[in-house]
Design an enzyme around this catalytic site. Structure first.
Site, PDB file in Angstrom:
ATOM      1  N   GLY A  70      29.317 -59.894 131.019  1.00 26.35           N
ATOM      2  CA  GLY A  70      28.791 -58.555 130.797  1.00 26.35           C
ATOM      3  C   GLY A  70      29.799 -57.449 131.000  1.00 26.35           C
ATOM      4  N   CYS A  80      17.810 -49.389 103.011  1.00 26.49           N
ATOM      5  CA  CYS A  80      16.654 -48.528 102.810  1.00 26.49           C
ATOM      6  C   CYS A  80      15.936 -48.299 104.139  1.00 26.49           C
ATOM      7  CB  CYS A  80      15.717 -49.163 101.786  1.00 26.49           C
ATOM      8  SG  CYS A  80      14.465 -48.016 101.167  1.00 26.49           S
TER       9      CYS A  80
END
Length: 475
Positions: free
Chosen positions: A275, A395
């Site tokens: 991380g 879109c």
């Protein structure tokens, strides 16, 4: 460079400063080999943007091969050095979910790293690349029986147990085939990393692992199973973490549990996950990997010393920090559009720049609100910086590639634009949304380029459609 002489744009976030030069590269954000040729074009790995676009099309994901290899080797050295100061040992696993291919797996092996996988596909990729099964760790909160059978059958080095149901499955499979399977128990330390909610993985209300209170009973059950060997605990507190405070607090809680478990038998390993954050913009200030390694290992060593217990072998799972900064994505600009936005003081204009990719090749901005940096790649410009939003061709109004950036105000259709720090989680999370083929991933080094993940074509998409290519009457 930045300057205070240019007023900030009213639509720009506070962290985004107006650049003195909209052609420069923010330190730490771009791959190690990034430069500008005399022509003004971006070069990566000794290759110009225009020749890469001509050869592979756009969008195309580019990896600075030497940068990836260098980061992997540096990470291995950093943790090995940190544990050596405490007379300990370590294992470093490359987190394949960031981006995995056969080439990348072999680069990691060459640097001394192991491989962490979390699906059948990642497992098979690692095995096919020549990774020895005992150098693989297998993650996942819902590993199927088939996946477990495959992993145990090939002798995967470690399976990270995520539920009681999974543990019983592992025990039954290993017993049936006469195997002895090493496992770690994933625990939630309750430490919430300072990151996006979906990226923080150690707070209680989420899908991974066991609470610290549950873990002792799980370990007791493992020790009852003849075919399963308990190696230790695993704790991953989140992703894109810049400091060590979260790791330090989590380590104190995990070491406390580790000490209690020693009363029932050996606990040779502790995996503290990964991380480690990277810089996506010049406002990001991640710690150097050496400082992170020293700080995390020191925290665990101090906790063990305070309890009078031996430092276990420590394991870590970096992914993004190794491959993320080494990657860029190259796009071609199709249209630009100035949009007037109402503000408290009147109105302001933002320039929308549309490119030939988008959320199908990088969903992180839509998913997490992730920020990125961008620069014109095919030329430089002396035009004043303009606030732009780089958007994709999908879109969706949320199809944003770079939410806030300053580019030269004369940016125009046909220009190439490069987006930085896309080596991790772009190709790995790519999709065919709107039936868009996924782009190629290309490694560049010493003026040469090679495809390491082939790009798709429309024909590839159509080949998956079961309603096409059949003769009348066929089923």
């Amino acid at each position: 460079m930045v300057t205070a002489s240019r007023p900030a744009h009213p639509l720009a976030p506070g962290w985004l400063t107006v650049p003195d030069d909209a052609n420069d590269f923010a330190p730490g954000v771009w791959p190690a080999s990034i430069t500008r040729a005399d022509s003004g074009q971006i070069e990566i790995g000794g290759m110009r943007a225009s020749e890469l676009a001509e050869q592979f099309g756009t969008p195309v994901m580019l990896l600075d091969e030497d940068d990836v290899k260098g980061r992997a080797a540096r990470t291995q050295r950093a943790f090995a050095s940190a544990v050596a100061r405490h007379d300990g040992s370590c294992r470093v696993y490359y987190a394949g979910k960031a981006f995995l291919s056969s080439h990348v797996a072999r680069w990691m092996l060459d640097a001394g790293l192991n491989i962490d996988v979390c699906s059948r596909g990642e497992l098979e990729t690692a095995l096919a690349a020549g990774v020895a099964a005992d150098r693989i760790g297998f993650h996942g909160n819902n590993k199927s029986v088939a996946e477990l059978e495959r992993a145990i059958g090939v002798g995967v080095g470690t399976i990270i147990v995520d539920s009681a149901i999974e543990l019983e499955r592992i025990g039954a499979i290993a017993e049936r085939i006469g195997a002895s399977q090493n496992v770690l128990v994933r625990v939630r330390s309750g430490v919430h990393a300072d990151t996006h909610e979906f990226l923080a993985t150690s707070h209680e209300d989420q899908k991974f692992g066991f609470s610290l209170a549950e873990a002792e009973a799980v370990v007791a059950r493992i020790r009852e199973l003849r075919s399963v060997r308990f190696l230790g605990l695993h704790c991953h507190i989140g992703s894109q973490i810049f400091g060590i405070n979260g790791f330090r607090e989590s380590a104190s809680r995990v070491v406390e549990l580790h000490e209690r478990l020693l009363e029932g038998g050996p606990v040779p390993l502790m995996n503290l996950g990964g991380g480690f954050g990277i810089a996506y913009t010049r406002a990001d200030t991640p710690a150097e990997i050496e400082d992170l390694a020293d700080g995390i290992v020191d925290a665990v060593a101090d906790e063990c010393a305070a309890r009078g217990i031996e430092l276990p072998t420590l394991a870590f799972e970096p992914g993004r920090s190794i491959i993320g900064p080494a990657g860029i994505t190259l796009y071609e600009i199709g249209t630009t559009k100035a949009v007037t936005v109402d503000t408290d003081g009147g109105s302001a204009e933002r320039l929308y720049v549309s490119v030939d990719g988008g959320m199908s090749d990088n969903v992180r901005p839509a998913l997490y609100g992730a920020q990125y940096s961008a620069r014109l790649a095919s030329r430089t410009s002396d035009a004043d910086p303009a606030l732009v939003r780089i958007v994709g061709m999908h879109c969706e109004s949320g199809d944003v590639v770079v939410d806030h950036e300053y580019l030269p105000g004369d940016v125009t259709p046909g220009d190439l634009v490069a987006v930085a720090s896309t080596g991790a989680y772009s190709a790995a999370m790519a999709s065919n949304y709107n039936h868009v083929p996924r782009p190629a991933v290309v490694a560049v080094r010493d003026g040469r380029a090679r495809v390491i993940l082939r790009g798709e074509t429309v024909d590839d998409l159509l080949a998956r459609d079961a309603g096409l290519g059949y003769t009348e009457g066929e089923e």
